[in-house]
Each structure stands twice: as C-alpha cells, then as structure tokens.
Design a protein around this motif. Sequence first.
Motif, PDB file in Angstrom:
ATOM      1  N   ASP A  40      -8.609   0.171  -1.137  1.00 12.81           N
ATOM      2  CA  ASP A  40      -8.709  -0.997  -0.282  1.00 12.81           C
ATOM      3  C   ASP A  40      -8.171  -0.790   1.124  1.00 12.81           C
ATOM      4  OD1 ASP A  40      -6.964  -3.881   0.035  1.00 12.81           O
ATOM      5  OD2 ASP A  40      -5.775  -2.145  -0.490  1.00 12.81           O
ATOM      6  N   VAL A  41      -7.500   0.323   1.382  1.00  8.88           N
ATOM      7  CA  VAL A  41      -6.984   0.567   2.730  1.00  8.88           C
ATOM      8  C   VAL A  41      -7.133   2.055   3.076  1.00  8.88           C
ATOM      9  CG1 VAL A  41      -4.564   0.987   2.084  1.00  8.88           C
ATOM     10  CG2 VAL A  41      -5.087  -0.033   4.278  1.00  8.88           C
ATOM     11  N   PHE A  42      -7.538   2.326   4.316  1.00 10.27           N
ATOM     12  CA  PHE A  42      -7.660   3.704   4.783  1.00 10.27           C
ATOM     13  C   PHE A  42      -6.366   4.059   5.495  1.00 10.27           C
ATOM     14  CE2 PHE A  42      -9.238   7.167   7.463  1.00 10.27           C
ATOM     15  CZ  PHE A  42      -9.927   7.899   6.517  1.00 10.27           C
ATOM     16  N   LEU A  43      -5.596   4.947   4.911  1.00  8.09           N
ATOM     17  CA  LEU A  43      -4.265   5.259   5.413  1.00  8.09           C
ATOM     18  C   LEU A  43      -4.022   6.761   5.324  1.00  8.09           C
ATOM     19  CD1 LEU A  43      -1.542   3.976   6.346  1.00  8.09           C
ATOM     20  CD2 LEU A  43      -0.911   3.880   3.943  1.00  8.09           C
ATOM     21  N   ARG A  44      -3.498   7.331   6.396  1.00  7.52           N
ATOM     22  CA  ARG A  44      -3.194   8.768   6.435  1.00  7.52           C
ATOM     23  C   ARG A  44      -4.400   9.627   6.032  1.00  7.52           C
ATOM     24  NH1 ARG A  44       1.359   6.462   4.074  1.00  7.52           N
ATOM     25  NH2 ARG A  44       0.895   7.317   2.022  1.00  7.52           N
ATOM     26  N   GLY A  45      -5.580   9.231   6.520  1.00  5.87           N
ATOM     27  CA  GLY A  45      -6.778  10.032   6.315  1.00  5.87           C
ATOM     28  C   GLY A  45      -7.475   9.897   4.983  1.00  5.87           C
ATOM     29  N   ALA A  46      -7.081   8.930   4.159  1.00  2.00           N
ATOM     30  CA  ALA A  46      -7.719   8.773   2.852  1.00  2.00           C
ATOM     31  C   ALA A  46      -7.727   7.304   2.432  1.00  2.00           C
ATOM     32  CB  ALA A  46      -6.964   9.586   1.799  1.00  2.00           C
ATOM     33  N   TRP A  47      -8.687   6.969   1.588  1.00  2.00           N
ATOM     34  CA  TRP A  47      -8.715   5.625   1.011  1.00  2.00           C
ATOM     35  C   TRP A  47      -7.669   5.537  -0.083  1.00  2.00           C
ATOM     36  CZ3 TRP A  47     -10.856   1.631   3.169  1.00  2.00           C
ATOM     37  CH2 TRP A  47     -11.884   1.833   4.085  1.00  2.00           C
ATOM     38  N   ARG A  48      -6.888   4.457  -0.066  1.00  2.00           N
ATOM     39  CA  ARG A  48      -5.785   4.310  -1.011  1.00  2.00           C
ATOM     40  C   ARG A  48      -5.844   2.965  -1.718  1.00  2.00           C
ATOM     41  NH1 ARG A  48      -2.517   8.579  -0.185  1.00  2.00           N
ATOM     42  NH2 ARG A  48      -2.727   9.588   1.825  1.00  2.00           N
ATOM     43  N   ASP A  49      -5.338   2.966  -2.950  1.00  2.00           N
ATOM     44  CA  ASP A  49      -5.256   1.743  -3.744  1.00  2.00           C
ATOM     45  C   ASP A  49      -4.048   0.917  -3.323  1.00  2.00           C
ATOM     46  OD1 ASP A  49      -7.369   2.822  -5.160  1.00  2.00           O
ATOM     47  OD2 ASP A  49      -6.184   3.274  -6.952  1.00  2.00           O
ATOM     48  N   THR A  50      -4.079  -0.367  -3.657  1.00  2.00           N
ATOM     49  CA  THR A  50      -2.936  -1.251  -3.451  1.00  2.00           C
ATOM     50  C   THR A  50      -2.659  -1.988  -4.753  1.00  2.00           C
ATOM     51  OG1 THR A  50      -3.526  -1.605  -1.132  1.00  2.00           O
ATOM     52  CG2 THR A  50      -2.032  -3.202  -2.118  1.00  2.00           C
ATOM     53  N   ILE A  51      -1.416  -1.942  -5.210  1.00  2.00           N
ATOM     54  CA  ILE A  51      -0.991  -2.724  -6.372  1.00  2.00           C
ATOM     55  C   ILE A  51      -0.560  -4.089  -5.846  1.00  2.00           C
ATOM     56  CG2 ILE A  51       0.590  -2.850  -8.337  1.00  2.00           C
ATOM     57  CD1 ILE A  51      -1.254  -0.399  -8.408  1.00  2.00           C
ATOM     58  N   VAL A  52      -1.115  -5.156  -6.424  1.00  2.00           N
ATOM     59  CA  VAL A  52      -0.894  -6.503  -5.903  1.00  2.00           C
ATOM     60  C   VAL A  52      -0.054  -7.341  -6.861  1.00  2.00           C
ATOM     61  CG1 VAL A  52      -2.017  -8.629  -5.140  1.00  2.00           C
ATOM     62  CG2 VAL A  52      -3.077  -6.419  -4.656  1.00  2.00           C
ATOM     63  N   TYR A  53       0.969  -7.997  -6.303  1.00  2.00           N
ATOM     64  CA  TYR A  53       1.804  -8.961  -7.011  1.00  2.00           C
ATOM     65  C   TYR A  53       1.684 -10.301  -6.289  1.00  2.00           C
ATOM     66  CZ  TYR A  53       4.299  -5.442  -9.759  1.00  2.00           C
ATOM     67  OH  TYR A  53       4.627  -4.463 -10.641  1.00  2.00           O
TER      68      TYR A  53
END
Length: 66
Positions: A40-53
């Motif tokens: 869900d987010v492009f960070l440090r050159g890669a797409w990354r997951d986010t754990i949601v609370y």
Amino acid sequence: MRFSTVGLHRVWAGHEPDNAASGRVLKRSGMYLEGTRRQDVFLRGAWRDTIVYAALAPEWQSDSAR
C-alpha cells in the motif's frame, strides 16, 4: 482521549510488518488489529505492506480503564 471531545468516531494507525514493537504499542493503547494493507505504500524503492490497527469510539468508551 475522548472521541467526543475531538468529534471523532474512529482512529487508526499503521506500521510496517517488520516493526513488531509498534504493533505491541498500538495493541496496548487499546486498538484492535484490523488487517494488512498489501503493498500500500512505496517506500525506500519498494512497495511495502502496512499493518493496520484501529479503535472506535463505542469500544474505547466502554473500557472503564480509560
């Protein structure tokens, strides 16, 4: 925090999957695990997951410890 004071019904927060300490903090604060937002987010050159609370006003107010 009182949800009614600031006019909110829901608050949420997220963290990267490799940051388990942040997840523990969110859980201790009274939030519930909702799931994973995949890539869900492009960070440090890669797409990354986010754990949601999240926490909802009725859940938060029913906890007498707050």
